[in-house]
Design an enzyme around this catalytic site. Structure first.
Site, short mmCIF file in Angstrom:
data_model
loop_
_atom_site.label_atom_id
_atom_site.label_comp_id
_atom_site.label_asym_id
_atom_site.label_seq_id
_atom_site.Cartn_x
_atom_site.Cartn_y
_atom_site.Cartn_z
N GLU A 114 49.86 4.53 51.63
CA GLU A 114 49.87 5.90 52.16
C GLU A 114 48.99 6.04 53.40
OE1 GLU A 114 49.36 8.83 49.00
OE2 GLU A 114 51.23 8.22 48.07
N GLU A 124 55.84 3.96 44.26
CA GLU A 124 55.23 4.97 43.37
C GLU A 124 56.26 6.04 43.07
OE1 GLU A 124 51.38 6.55 44.52
OE2 GLU A 124 50.73 4.59 45.26
O1 AHR Z 1 49.33 7.29 41.75
C1 AHR Z 1 48.29 8.13 42.12
C2 AHR Z 1 48.11 8.24 43.64
O2 AHR Z 1 49.23 8.87 44.19
C3 AHR Z 1 48.03 6.95 44.39
O3 AHR Z 1 46.75 6.41 44.40
C4 AHR Z 1 48.43 7.36 45.77
O4 AHR Z 1 49.04 6.32 46.49
C5 AHR Z 1 49.37 8.52 45.53
O5 AHR Z 1 49.06 9.60 46.33
#
Ligand code: AHR
Length: 527
Positions: free
Chosen positions: A185, A320
């Site tokens: 991110e 994710e």
């Molecule tokens: O999964 C939790 C968080 O969500 C992670 O650390 C981040 O990459 C995302 O914003």
């Protein structure tokens, strides 16, 4: 084994066709990937309890968690973050544990991290799970040298400084590491960069993340949030000449081979996402709307990539995904510990159907996260240490036959019931489809996954199986009295799959009766 009987009320009917002799793209097993971050109780207390714990462990790694996860055939595990990855300095996590420097995990709870779980512990965990490591390097606050050293430490076999350091820490042979993430991110917690600034850094870090010996890295550039298609486009452009010259894939290549994006199903504004177990019908359809939006967003990123890479040499990675709800009352808000209900299981099944349909471009996906964080597979009790398998765990287990199977497109030939829904999150008000399904074939066995997403009415699914004869179906069903049903240490099987007698093949047509809010898998032998 308990058998759940088929529903009796008059059901809606969904009709479709599956051409068994026309298999499509292979569904990468890596879309069933996982994610473990140094966040809350995912690593500490979840995967790792330390060698002195009364909980049975190997080198500090919980054996009950390993045993439960082995049943899922986890293909890869992403670590150490997430946002934590861009704060993590791997050299602090090697060597004698009592001499490792401590740090503050400022993203997640501002707690002290003692670095007792580091590179060797993670690689041992992967070996116990029988899974491939997916390591995210620190691009946000780390150096290129640090990343380059980490690759060498892990994968270099000769007499060289990093390989010698690894040997001094007790590991002679280099490990095999394929999946290599270039930050996380970067538009947010990973450095607040523009797409252009990150693209330049990604090329630089990729260059110095070198292939060692016969270890070939698959470098994954950190991608967009949700539907930020421009981010994907900037990264595709950054591949530039490498893409044009066919230089993207293959041993020794210096640029990145895949681009990721993140997408969470969030049921409301960040300060009021809603409870994991206390929600109404409107909230249920709202989060389904979020989940079903994923496919449109996935297709959007794929379309941008197609324009630059019609041969699909660059992979798309959703590293994710999952539901993001309010934390359980009384728990640390920075630990993201949420319960997991039947609703979450249906969100998972909807995602997998979309993943299967996009097997031509989607090479990997990672649920966030495996233990004790967000849409977890396993929850562990902080006091007793007892373990609970969540409804989402069961969807991963029931669906594992799709891993590396050939996708069999399920073509609908009837109208699918829909329902108007509004999300308090990011999705615009729209209709939610009340049916979801997909199919695949592997080793002369067809696996069909079907979800009736209607909160209160049963559904009959009739699928015309064309092109090959099939034998007797074997079905399993996951449902419960309510969508809010969930498993606890006191009742671990409130939501668990059962053998199901509601599926039959009648004149070449697979007929499956699905109770309200249920997920079923049907296995059919070919021939
Ligand atoms: O999964 C939790 C968080 O969500 C992670 O650390 C981040 O990459 C995302 O914003």
């Amino acid at each position: 084994m308990t058998t759940t009987s088929s529903a009796s009320a008059t059901p809606a009917t969904v009709e479709g066709v599956i051409d068994l002799d026309l298999p499509g793209h292979t569904i990468s097993r890596h879309v069933y990937g996982h994610f473990a971050e140094h966040l809350g109780r995912c690593i500490y207390g979840g995967f790792y309890v330390g060698e002195d714990s009364p909980i049975p462990n190997e080198g500090g790694i919980r054996l009950d968690v390993v045993e439960a996860l082995r049943a899922l055939d986890i293909p890869n595990l992403r670590w150490p973050g997430g946002c934590f990855a861009d704060d993590y300095h791997w050299k602090h996590g090697i060597g004698p544990r009592d001499q490792r420097p401590r740090m503050v995990n400022s993203h997640w709870g501002d707690v002290v991290e003692d670095n007792s779980f580091g590179t060797h512990e993670f690689m041992a965990l992967c070996e116990l799970l029988g899974t491939e490591p997916y390591i995210s390097a620190n691009v946000g606050s780390g150096t290129v040298e640090e990343t380059s050293d980490w690759v060498q430490y892990l994968t270099r076999g000769d007499d060289s400084p990093m390989a010698d350091l690894r040997r001094a820490n007790g590991r002679g042979e280099p490990w095999k590491v394929r999946f290599w993430g270039l930050g996380n991110e970067p538009w947010g917690c990973g450095g607040n960069m523009s797409a252009e600034a990150y693209a330049a850094l990604a090329r630089q870090f990729a260059t110095y993340s070198r292939d060692m010996g016969d270890n070939e890295l698959y470098r994954i550039a950190a991608g967009a949030a949700d539907k930020d298609y421009r981010w994907t486009e900037v990264l595709m452009k950054a591949l530039g000449r490498a893409l044009g010259d066919g230089e993207v894939l293959g041993h020794g290549k210096s640029t990145f081979q895949a681009i990721s994006f993140h997408y969470y199903s969030v049921a409301g504004p960040w300060d009021d996402k809603g409870s994991a177990t206390e929600f109404g019908t409107g909230d249920y359809y709202g989060i389904l709307l979020e989940a079903q939006q994923l496919e449109r967003i996935l297709a959007g990123h794929a379309k941008v990539m197609d324009a630059y890479d019609p041969d699909k040499r660059v992979g798309l990675v959703l590293d994710e995904w999952g539901t993001w709800l309010d934390v359980e009352p009384g728990t640390n808000p920075g630990f993201l510990f949420q319960q997991n209900a039947l609703r979450d299981a249906l969100v998972a099944s909807v995602h997998f159907d979309a993943f299967h349909r996009h097997a031509d471009r989607l090479v990997m996906a990672n649920i966030a996260q495996t233990v004790n964080v967000l849409q977890a597979m396993i929850l562990t009790d902080e006091d007793s240490g007892a373990l609970v398998l969540t409804p989402s765990y069961h969807v991963f287990e029931m669906n594992k036959g799709h891993q590396d199977a050939a996708h069999l497109p399920l073509r609908l030939r009837s109208t699918v019931p829909v329902r108007a829904a509004s999300s308090r999150g990011t999705a615009p008000d729209a209709e939610v489809s009340l049916f979801s399904g997909s199919a695949s074939v592997r080793d002369d066995r067809v696996l069909v996954s079907l979800s009736n997403l209607d909160d209160s009415s049963p559904m009959t699914v009739r699928l015309d199986l064309r092109g090959a004869p099939v034998g007797e179906p074997t079905a399993r069903l996951l449902t419960a009295d309510t969508l809010q049903a969930h498993n606890t240490t006191r009742r671990g099987d409130a939501v668990a799959p059962h053998a199901y007698d509601g599926a039959r093949v009648d004149g070449g047509v697979l007929v499956v009766d699905l109770p309200a809010h249920s997920f079923a898998t049907v296995s059919l032998p070919l021939g």
